[in-house]
Design an enzyme around this catalytic site. Sequence first.
Site, PDB file in Angstrom:
ATOM      1  N   ARG A 272      37.721 -74.047 -69.498  1.00  0.00           N
ATOM      2  CA  ARG A 272      38.170 -72.401 -68.253  1.00  0.00           C
ATOM      3  C   ARG A 272      36.342 -72.502 -67.238  1.00  0.00           C
ATOM      4  O   ARG A 272      36.984 -70.904 -66.715  1.00  0.00           O
ATOM      5  CB  ARG A 272      37.606 -71.183 -69.875  1.00  0.00           C
ATOM      6  CG  ARG A 272      38.509 -71.486 -70.813  1.00  0.00           C
ATOM      7  CD  ARG A 272      37.335 -71.036 -72.357  1.00  0.00           C
ATOM      8  NE  ARG A 272      36.451 -71.745 -72.979  1.00  0.00           N
ATOM      9  CZ  ARG A 272      35.364 -70.939 -73.342  1.00  0.00           C
ATOM     10  NH1 ARG A 272      35.281 -70.221 -74.409  1.00  0.00           N
ATOM     11  NH2 ARG A 272      34.295 -72.038 -73.621  1.00  0.00           N
TER      12      ARG A 272
ATOM     13  N   TYR B 147      16.656 -60.193 -59.230  1.00  0.00           N
ATOM     14  CA  TYR B 147      15.532 -59.852 -60.372  1.00  0.00           C
ATOM     15  C   TYR B 147      15.435 -59.179 -60.525  1.00  0.00           C
ATOM     16  O   TYR B 147      15.688 -57.770 -60.643  1.00  0.00           O
ATOM     17  CB  TYR B 147      15.152 -59.263 -58.578  1.00  0.00           C
ATOM     18  CG  TYR B 147      14.699 -58.942 -57.416  1.00  0.00           C
ATOM     19  CD1 TYR B 147      13.693 -59.008 -57.142  1.00  0.00           C
ATOM     20  CD2 TYR B 147      16.008 -59.181 -56.542  1.00  0.00           C
ATOM     21  CE1 TYR B 147      13.240 -59.587 -55.598  1.00  0.00           C
ATOM     22  CE2 TYR B 147      16.096 -59.493 -55.354  1.00  0.00           C
ATOM     23  CZ  TYR B 147      14.421 -59.689 -54.785  1.00  0.00           C
ATOM     24  OH  TYR B 147      14.428 -60.523 -53.146  1.00  0.00           O
TER      25      TYR B 147
ATOM     26  N   ARG C 176      10.471 -53.613 -40.541  1.00  0.00           N
ATOM     27  CA  ARG C 176       9.049 -53.450 -41.582  1.00  0.00           C
ATOM     28  C   ARG C 176       8.158 -54.921 -42.218  1.00  0.00           C
ATOM     29  O   ARG C 176       7.242 -55.697 -41.564  1.00  0.00           O
ATOM     30  CB  ARG C 176       9.211 -52.591 -42.888  1.00  0.00           C
ATOM     31  CG  ARG C 176       8.189 -52.937 -44.013  1.00  0.00           C
ATOM     32  CD  ARG C 176       8.477 -52.264 -44.831  1.00  0.00           C
ATOM     33  NE  ARG C 176       6.947 -52.415 -45.666  1.00  0.00           N
ATOM     34  CZ  ARG C 176       6.447 -51.966 -47.326  1.00  0.00           C
ATOM     35  NH1 ARG C 176       7.117 -50.389 -47.392  1.00  0.00           N
ATOM     36  NH2 ARG C 176       5.187 -51.707 -47.739  1.00  0.00           N
TER      37      ARG C 176
ATOM     38  N   LYS D 162       8.601 -61.745 -61.666  1.00  0.00           N
ATOM     39  CA  LYS D 162       9.834 -61.297 -61.256  1.00  0.00           C
ATOM     40  C   LYS D 162      10.229 -62.738 -61.506  1.00  0.00           C
ATOM     41  O   LYS D 162       9.776 -63.948 -61.256  1.00  0.00           O
ATOM     42  CB  LYS D 162      10.336 -61.269 -59.948  1.00  0.00           C
ATOM     43  CG  LYS D 162      10.039 -60.023 -59.485  1.00  0.00           C
ATOM     44  CD  LYS D 162       9.517 -59.736 -57.604  1.00  0.00           C
ATOM     45  CE  LYS D 162       8.975 -58.195 -57.147  1.00  0.00           C
ATOM     46  NZ  LYS D 162       7.200 -58.207 -56.954  1.00  0.00           N
TER      47      LYS D 162
ATOM     48  N   ARG E  42      14.043 -61.662 -46.137  1.00  0.00           N
ATOM     49  CA  ARG E  42      13.612 -60.993 -46.236  1.00  0.00           C
ATOM     50  C   ARG E  42      12.214 -61.287 -46.926  1.00  0.00           C
ATOM     51  O   ARG E  42      12.116 -62.297 -47.109  1.00  0.00           O
ATOM     52  CB  ARG E  42      14.432 -60.793 -47.389  1.00  0.00           C
ATOM     53  CG  ARG E  42      15.701 -59.408 -46.834  1.00  0.00           C
ATOM     54  CD  ARG E  42      16.691 -59.123 -47.960  1.00  0.00           C
ATOM     55  NE  ARG E  42      17.851 -58.722 -48.087  1.00  0.00           N
ATOM     56  CZ  ARG E  42      17.727 -57.634 -48.082  1.00  0.00           C
ATOM     57  NH1 ARG E  42      17.230 -56.782 -47.994  1.00  0.00           N
ATOM     58  NH2 ARG E  42      19.143 -57.458 -47.830  1.00  0.00           N
TER      59      ARG E  42
ATOM     60  N   GLN F 124      13.062 -53.732 -65.207  1.00  0.00           N
ATOM     61  CA  GLN F 124      13.709 -53.237 -64.062  1.00  0.00           C
ATOM     62  C   GLN F 124      14.758 -54.707 -63.641  1.00  0.00           C
ATOM     63  O   GLN F 124      14.215 -55.945 -63.781  1.00  0.00           O
ATOM     64  CB  GLN F 124      12.628 -52.835 -62.885  1.00  0.00           C
ATOM     65  CG  GLN F 124      14.016 -52.495 -61.702  1.00  0.00           C
ATOM     66  CD  GLN F 124      13.753 -51.199 -61.139  1.00  0.00           C
ATOM     67  OE1 GLN F 124      11.684 -50.769 -60.720  1.00  0.00           O
ATOM     68  NE2 GLN F 124      13.189 -51.235 -59.922  1.00  0.00           N
ATOM     69  N   VAL F 125      16.397 -54.299 -63.129  1.00  0.00           N
ATOM     70  CA  VAL F 125      17.019 -55.123 -62.419  1.00  0.00           C
ATOM     71  C   VAL F 125      17.445 -54.920 -60.810  1.00  0.00           C
ATOM     72  O   VAL F 125      17.760 -53.620 -60.928  1.00  0.00           O
ATOM     73  CB  VAL F 125      18.347 -55.597 -63.556  1.00  0.00           C
ATOM     74  CG1 VAL F 125      18.959 -56.758 -62.906  1.00  0.00           C
ATOM     75  CG2 VAL F 125      17.596 -56.257 -64.739  1.00  0.00           C
ATOM     76  N   ASN F 126      16.772 -55.444 -59.910  1.00  0.00           N
ATOM     77  CA  ASN F 126      17.580 -55.648 -58.828  1.00  0.00           C
ATOM     78  C   ASN F 126      18.158 -56.570 -58.093  1.00  0.00           C
ATOM     79  O   ASN F 126      18.507 -57.603 -58.534  1.00  0.00           O
ATOM     80  CB  ASN F 126      16.333 -55.002 -58.131  1.00  0.00           C
ATOM     81  CG  ASN F 126      15.120 -54.452 -58.187  1.00  0.00           C
ATOM     82  OD1 ASN F 126      15.450 -53.442 -59.163  1.00  0.00           O
ATOM     83  ND2 ASN F 126      13.888 -54.999 -57.707  1.00  0.00           N
TER      84      ASN F 126
ATOM     85  N   GLU G  32      22.291 -70.818 -69.714  1.00  0.00           N
ATOM     86  CA  GLU G  32      21.426 -69.173 -70.592  1.00  0.00           C
ATOM     87  C   GLU G  32      19.973 -69.852 -69.185  1.00  0.00           C
ATOM     88  O   GLU G  32      19.766 -70.257 -68.895  1.00  0.00           O
ATOM     89  CB  GLU G  32      20.772 -70.052 -72.367  1.00  0.00           C
ATOM     90  CG  GLU G  32      21.965 -69.926 -72.836  1.00  0.00           C
ATOM     91  CD  GLU G  32      20.735 -70.330 -74.134  1.00  0.00           C
ATOM     92  OE1 GLU G  32      19.804 -71.146 -74.116  1.00  0.00           O
ATOM     93  OE2 GLU G  32      21.586 -70.124 -75.725  1.00  0.00           O
TER      94      GLU G  32
ATOM     95  N   HIS H 101       6.792 -60.650 -49.567  1.00  0.00           N
ATOM     96  CA  HIS H 101       7.019 -59.486 -50.751  1.00  0.00           C
ATOM     97  C   HIS H 101       6.051 -59.815 -51.875  1.00  0.00           C
ATOM     98  O   HIS H 101       6.199 -60.876 -52.230  1.00  0.00           O
ATOM     99  CB  HIS H 101       8.073 -59.616 -50.942  1.00  0.00           C
ATOM    100  CG  HIS H 101       9.226 -58.075 -49.229  1.00  0.00           C
ATOM    101  ND1 HIS H 101      10.183 -58.635 -49.754  1.00  0.00           N
ATOM    102  CD2 HIS H 101       8.842 -58.225 -48.431  1.00  0.00           C
ATOM    103  CE1 HIS H 101      10.716 -57.384 -48.510  1.00  0.00           C
ATOM    104  NE2 HIS H 101       9.686 -57.802 -47.594  1.00  0.00           N
TER     105      HIS H 101
END
Length: 202
Positions: free
Chosen positions: A23, A132, A168, A72, A59, A47-49, A28, A62
């Site tokens: 399939r 994230y 930025r 994270k 990017r 939180q999920v981003n 996991e 940070h």
Amino acid sequence: MRITETAVPDAYRIDPDLLPDHRGRFYEGLRYETLRAATGHAFELRQVNFTVSHRNVLRGIHGTTMPPGQGKIISCVRGAALTMVVDLRLGSPAFGQHDVLRQDPDSATALYLPDGLGLAYVALADDTCMNYLCDREYVHGTIIDVDAFDPALGLPWNLDEPVVRSARDAAAPTLAEAVAGGILPAYEQCRRSYRVPQAPAP
């Protein structure tokens, strides 16, 4: 899954066991107790981003101020990315050091970053989507920016084309300027924040 510490202390690479069948496949992506046993840290999802990037979008770097911090777990769910982790913790024996890994859905490799570590990545394909999982909710104004092209860091981007960055990110300070500006978290403060679960009440 296999959880191994990177060259940056307290950052861990997570490689799941991929189970294919007729399939498709199953794996996991995270087990709370397995991660806690391997790292000594308690990661609780708050939180999920997602980010979606064109090819050659870069990017970062940070991080997050302390407090509040924000740990994270980052994975690539579509496309591919070259990902860098950088130690931004003042007083860390690995301050300014980095490690690099490739992330894509085929390997399903994830990266766990607790407080005080910086993240940067460049999208290697159009429509690259990064997920994230965060252990704290975002607080406006707490992001730390450091220049991903700071020559003192020497991050091995190995780019043959110009990258696309936010205004930025392009104006971010060097690591030395961030130190002088007093915006970086302290190593011991970060280490104290890696929460250990409380024993259940009898």
